[in-house]
Design a protein around this motif. Structure first.
Motif, PDB file in Angstrom:
ATOM      1  N   LEU A  60      13.601  77.494   6.037  1.00 46.16           N
ATOM      2  CA  LEU A  60      13.118  76.482   7.034  1.00 46.16           C
ATOM      3  C   LEU A  60      11.891  77.189   7.606  1.00 46.16           C
ATOM      4  CD1 LEU A  60      16.261  74.786   8.560  1.00 46.16           C
ATOM      5  CD2 LEU A  60      14.508  73.907   6.865  1.00 46.16           C
ATOM      6  N   PHE A  61      11.988  78.670   8.263  1.00 47.16           N
ATOM      7  CA  PHE A  61      10.849  78.971   8.973  1.00 47.16           C
ATOM      8  C   PHE A  61       9.696  79.226   7.855  1.00 47.16           C
ATOM      9  CE2 PHE A  61      14.035  79.615  12.348  1.00 47.16           C
ATOM     10  CZ  PHE A  61      13.220  79.373  13.313  1.00 47.16           C
ATOM     11  N   LEU A  62       9.979  79.588   6.544  1.00 45.83           N
ATOM     12  CA  LEU A  62       9.020  79.888   5.843  1.00 45.83           C
ATOM     13  C   LEU A  62       8.234  78.653   5.452  1.00 45.83           C
ATOM     14  CD1 LEU A  62       7.829  81.718   3.543  1.00 45.83           C
ATOM     15  CD2 LEU A  62       9.596  81.007   2.001  1.00 45.83           C
ATOM     16  N   LEU A  63       8.888  77.650   5.477  1.00 46.21           N
ATOM     17  CA  LEU A  63       8.287  76.126   5.033  1.00 46.21           C
ATOM     18  C   LEU A  63       7.555  76.089   6.214  1.00 46.21           C
ATOM     19  CD1 LEU A  63      11.284  74.283   3.423  1.00 46.21           C
ATOM     20  CD2 LEU A  63       9.111  75.333   2.092  1.00 46.21           C
ATOM     21  N   GLU A  64       7.877  76.101   7.404  1.00 48.09           N
ATOM     22  CA  GLU A  64       7.107  76.001   8.645  1.00 48.09           C
ATOM     23  C   GLU A  64       6.036  76.698   8.763  1.00 48.09           C
ATOM     24  OE1 GLU A  64       5.813  74.328  12.322  1.00 48.09           O
ATOM     25  OE2 GLU A  64       7.540  73.697  10.934  1.00 48.09           O
ATOM     26  N   ALA A  65       6.021  77.979   8.345  1.00 44.04           N
ATOM     27  CA  ALA A  65       4.849  78.679   8.114  1.00 44.04           C
ATOM     28  C   ALA A  65       3.776  78.299   6.993  1.00 44.04           C
ATOM     29  CB  ALA A  65       5.455  80.189   7.852  1.00 44.04           C
ATOM     30  N   ILE A  66       4.198  77.767   5.942  1.00 44.78           N
ATOM     31  CA  ILE A  66       3.486  77.160   4.928  1.00 44.78           C
ATOM     32  C   ILE A  66       2.910  75.958   5.473  1.00 44.78           C
ATOM     33  CG2 ILE A  66       3.363  76.507   2.560  1.00 44.78           C
ATOM     34  CD1 ILE A  66       5.679  78.229   1.952  1.00 44.78           C
ATOM     35  N   ARG A  67       3.491  75.202   6.168  1.00 47.30           N
ATOM     36  CA  ARG A  67       2.835  74.093   6.700  1.00 47.30           C
ATOM     37  C   ARG A  67       1.829  74.399   7.653  1.00 47.30           C
ATOM     38  NH1 ARG A  67       3.051  70.799  10.960  1.00 47.30           N
ATOM     39  NH2 ARG A  67       4.584  72.260  12.222  1.00 47.30           N
ATOM     40  N   GLU A  68       2.133  75.259   8.515  1.00 49.70           N
ATOM     41  CA  GLU A  68       0.999  75.738   9.453  1.00 49.70           C
ATOM     42  C   GLU A  68      -0.087  76.352   8.774  1.00 49.70           C
ATOM     43  OE1 GLU A  68       2.807  78.059  12.454  1.00 49.70           O
ATOM     44  OE2 GLU A  68       3.928  76.401  13.371  1.00 49.70           O
ATOM     45  N   MET A  69       0.034  77.118   7.932  1.00 48.28           N
ATOM     46  CA  MET A  69      -1.133  77.918   7.287  1.00 48.28           C
ATOM     47  C   MET A  69      -2.011  76.701   6.695  1.00 48.28           C
ATOM     48  SD  MET A  69       0.906  80.925   5.199  1.00 48.28           S
ATOM     49  CE  MET A  69      -0.537  81.077   4.099  1.00 48.28           C
ATOM     50  N   ARG A  70      -1.474  75.653   5.943  1.00 54.80           N
ATOM     51  CA  ARG A  70      -1.971  74.544   5.294  1.00 54.80           C
ATOM     52  C   ARG A  70      -2.743  73.645   6.253  1.00 54.80           C
ATOM     53  NH1 ARG A  70       1.494  71.327   0.955  1.00 54.80           N
ATOM     54  NH2 ARG A  70      -0.491  70.246   0.624  1.00 54.80           N
ATOM     55  N   LYS A  71      -2.051  73.520   7.336  1.00 53.86           N
ATOM     56  CA  LYS A  71      -2.573  72.676   8.665  1.00 53.86           C
ATOM     57  C   LYS A  71      -3.940  73.563   9.109  1.00 53.86           C
ATOM     58  CE  LYS A  71      -1.653  71.019  13.226  1.00 53.86           C
ATOM     59  NZ  LYS A  71      -0.835  70.993  14.303  1.00 53.86           N
ATOM     60  N   TYR A  72      -4.010  74.837   9.495  1.00 50.04           N
ATOM     61  CA  TYR A  72      -5.154  75.422   9.902  1.00 50.04           C
ATOM     62  C   TYR A  72      -6.001  75.630   8.903  1.00 50.04           C
ATOM     63  CZ  TYR A  72      -2.026  75.582  14.044  1.00 50.04           C
ATOM     64  OH  TYR A  72      -1.445  75.250  15.239  1.00 50.04           O
ATOM     65  N   SER A  73      -5.845  75.964   7.655  1.00 51.18           N
ATOM     66  CA  SER A  73      -6.521  76.104   6.620  1.00 51.18           C
ATOM     67  C   SER A  73      -7.519  74.956   6.346  1.00 51.18           C
ATOM     68  CB  SER A  73      -5.908  76.803   5.454  1.00 51.18           C
ATOM     69  OG  SER A  73      -5.257  77.842   5.562  1.00 51.18           O
ATOM     70  N   SER A  74      -6.667  73.734   6.306  1.00 52.62           N
ATOM     71  CA  SER A  74      -7.480  72.541   6.166  1.00 52.62           C
ATOM     72  C   SER A  74      -8.557  72.203   7.477  1.00 52.62           C
ATOM     73  CB  SER A  74      -6.613  71.276   5.835  1.00 52.62           C
ATOM     74  OG  SER A  74      -5.613  71.144   6.955  1.00 52.62           O
ATOM     75  N   HIS A  75      -8.095  72.566   8.767  1.00 53.43           N
ATOM     76  CA  HIS A  75      -8.689  72.317   9.758  1.00 53.43           C
ATOM     77  C   HIS A  75     -10.011  72.995   9.747  1.00 53.43           C
ATOM     78  CE1 HIS A  75      -9.411  70.617  13.855  1.00 53.43           C
ATOM     79  NE2 HIS A  75      -9.902  71.823  14.166  1.00 53.43           N
TER      80      HIS A  75
END
Length: 228
Positions: A60-75
């Motif tokens: 779950l924390f790995l998926l959360e980290a992946i989500r944040e990576m994608r979020k801030y990378s796209s931003h």
């Protein structure tokens, strides 16, 4: 770093220490004895539950980290020009990447530790089985040697018995021969004795006849003198 990620990082460091201990310290016998201790035996009954629970939390924390990576990378790719906002997004992206590596390595080391425990237990069992097989082979070799020694002793006894029987047969034959010689000597002695007795009787008879003849001669001589 938040408290949750601090705990996950501490868990990662603990996993690294456990892996180093399993790889570098001790032998399989001691680890297997430790794994089979009462405390771990009680925990082993629910080990699968703990394993899946930890793996679920880390995933779950790995998926959360992946989500944040994608979020801030796209931003970051959207073209924001303000420096402070860009630095904040870069910092958050770095944290997301850090959290991704922490959670990813934690999951990886959980699998490694589980595999190491299984391999160490299997190695300890194999070593115990090999030692038992070696002991069985040594006992079988000792039994075979003792059996061969017994057979050799039996053969020696049989050879000794055969030699003794041959000597006894020879002695019996010698006794029979000596008995036959003794019987023959007895018969010869009895024959000689009987001949001597017959000679003595003949001698006595001749002596008596001689005495009678001598008496007759003496009587006849006395009568002739009277006639003259």
């Amino acid at each position: 770093m938040s408290l949750v990620w601090t705990l996950i990082a501490g868990f990662l460091y603990a996993e690294i220490i456990v892996v180093l201990l399993l790889v570098l310290v001790g032998n399989p016998y001691r680890w297997n004895r430790f794994f089979k201790s009462k405390f771990l035996a009680m925990m082993a009954q629910q080990a699968h539950i703990y394993f899946f629970l930890i793996m679920g939390v880390l995933v779950l924390f790995l998926l959360e980290a992946i989500r944040e990576m994608r979020k801030y990378s796209s931003h970051e790719q959207s073209g924001e020009v303000h420096l402070n906002v860009e630095m904040q997004h870069s910092m958050r992206l770095f944290r997301a990447q850090r959290n991704f590596y922490i959670s990813g390595f934690s999951i990886f080391l959980v699998l490694v530790i589980r595999r190491l425990v299984t391999l160490i237990s299997a190695q300890a069992n194999l070593m115990a089985q090999s030692e038992a097989s070696m002991k069985q082979a040594q006992s079988a070799t000792a039994a075979a040697r003792s059996l061969m020694e017994d057979k050799a002793t039996d053969k020696a006894k049989e050879a000794t018995e055969d030699t003794t029987l041959n000597e006894l047969n020879k002695l019996r034959e010698r006794v029979q021969q000596l008995t036959a010689d003794l019987n023959r000597e007895k018969k010869d002695k009895e024959a000689v004795k009987s001949q001597a007795e017959s000679i003595n009787r003949e001698y006595d008879r001749l002596t008596e006849e001689y005495s009678k003849l001598q008496k007759q001669i003496t009587i006849g001589g006395a009568a002739g003198n009277k006639d003259d």
